[in-house]
Design an enzyme around this catalytic site. Structure first.
Site, PDB file in Angstrom:
ATOM      1  CD  GLU A 126      -2.897  -0.966  -0.200  1.00  0.00           C
ATOM      2  OE1 GLU A 126      -2.976   0.131  -0.787  1.00  0.00           O
ATOM      3  OE2 GLU A 126      -3.446  -1.993  -0.650  1.00  0.00           O
ATOM      4  CE1 TYR A 184      -6.042   3.125  -1.321  1.00  0.00           C
ATOM      5  CE2 TYR A 184      -3.735   3.478  -0.732  1.00  0.00           C
ATOM      6  CZ  TYR A 184      -4.704   2.786  -1.431  1.00  0.00           C
ATOM      7  OH  TYR A 184      -4.344   1.730  -2.222  1.00  0.00           O
ATOM      8  CG  ASP A 226      -7.845   3.588  -5.324  1.00  0.00           C
ATOM      9  OD1 ASP A 226      -9.072   3.636  -5.581  1.00  0.00           O
ATOM     10  OD2 ASP A 226      -7.081   2.766  -5.868  1.00  0.00           O
TER      11      ASP A 226
END
Ligand code: SF4
Length: 360
Positions: free
Chosen positions: A40, A123, A141
């Site tokens: 990520e 996020y 996103d």
């Protein structure tokens, strides 16, 4: 979409589609929180296909959080070389060190704790908590925002605080009670492979019956975009300085743009300067020496964020003076074949590749 029944139908269609169509990704093989965290961080601002080889190389060198926490920063930056936004790499190392010291080496599984880690925003937190720990937390996103904006026919410009709030809330409302990780990934996958920025593949979309933009024939108009900020052109000169078969390189100061990476010295043109005049002035200011330019080696075009850079590269020798860098705390004279062991910004990597090709 607001009633739980329509949300359930949407969830079912999307998850069935994801089950059939999802792409293979190395971090999707398990739910190891460290692997999800690394993927990520890499995926922030970067596409999946670019990230995959970096992720695989990273996991070979730093297979555990402990290995990463103890690695040297220059080794970490070398593994990140070319991915850009280098603060992500430094934050990832700091995050690993904090997890090791304060959380007994276990990635924290609460929103409050995970948001305290450097480089972890809403996020990344949502992705790790939902994918690795199965918590019911949304992820938003760029791909998810586009899909949602089209499904809802959201008139607000992309990127405004108001549109972000509406989208986070919408995503929270349609999350399933269990399996939020898969659902989040399915949404991102749909945006990346079907609901494309231009000309979305609506015929293949499992959500076409739910999509207001598709029904109105306005897919390409959503999400509405703010006017683009124009790009800025920059001309730069850089010196490959030779001394007894060694090349001069210096480390950019930590804390500045691309801090901790190495570079060839040089800088931006001032008004009315030729590439050569710029180089003489810059090197005199930066290193306190005057140069003899042997030849122009190459011109490289390079882009980052809003900047379009033209880089003029010269092969040089020192004519007079003693090297005393003013903008760097660390410098070195290295053999051409050793350049590859230092982390450089992308434009400098292009210079090195070109030097190597000319040598071989
Ligand atoms: S129907 Fe088309 S515009 Fe709507 S979500 Fe699917 S791909 Fe995107």
């Amino acid at each position: 979409m607001k009633t739980s029944n329509s949300s359930r139908i949407l969830q079912k269609k999307l998850l069935e589609w994801y089950d059939e169509e999802k792409r293979e990704m190395p971090w999707r093989n398990d739910r190891n929180p460290y692997r999800i965290l690394v993927s990520e961080f890499m995926l922030q601002q970067t596409q999946v296909k670019t990230v995959i080889p970096y992720f695989e190389r990273w996991m070979k060198s730093f297979p555990t959080l402990q290995k990463l926490a103890r690695a040297r920063e220059s080794t970490i930056l070398k593994h990140w070389e070319g991915l850009g936004y280098y603060s992500r790499a430094r934050n990832l190392k700091k995050t690993a060190q904090i997890i090791l010291q304060d959380y007994s080496g276990k990635v924290p599984d609460s929103m409050e704790e995970i948001l305290k880690l450097p480089g972890v925003g809403r996020y990344t937190a949502g992705a790790v908590l939902s994918i690795a720990f199965g918590h019911k937390v949304p992820v938003l996103d760029g791909n998810v925002k586009r899909v949602l904006s089209r499904l809802l026919l959201l008139k607000e410009n992309a990127g405004t605080r108001k549109s972000e709030n509406i989208l986070w809330e919408a995503m929270e409302n349609i999350l399933p009670e269990t399996g939020a990780g898969n659902f989040n990934q399915a949404f991102m996958e749909l945006g990346a492979t079907v609901c494309l920025p231009k000309n979305p593949l609506c015929l293949l979309c499992p959500l076409k019956q739910n999509c207001k933009a598709q029904k109105a024939g306005k897919q390409n108009l959503y999400p509405p975009q703010k006017q683009k900020t124009p790009s800025i052109k920059i001309e730069v000169s850089a010196a490959v300085i030779l001394r007894r078969n060694n090349i001069y390189i210096q480390k950019r100061k930590v804390g500045g743009l691309m801090g901790g990476l190495w570079e060839f010295p040089g800088g931006k043109f001032e008004s009315g300067e030729s590439p050569e005049q710029c180089l003489h002035r810059e090197i005199n200011e930066e290193l306190g020496v005057s140069l003899h330019i042997d030849e122009k080696l190459m011109v490289i075009k390079h882009s980052y964020t809003r900047f379009r850079v033209t880089l003029h590269v010269f092969l040089c020798r020192i004519r007079s003076g003693r090297v005393s860098p003013t903008q760097s705390d660390e410098w070195s004279w290295v053999k051409a074949k050793e350049l590859d062991t230092y982390p450089f910004p992308a434009a400098n990597v292009k210079i090195i590749k070109s030097l190597m090709n000319n040598e071989s």
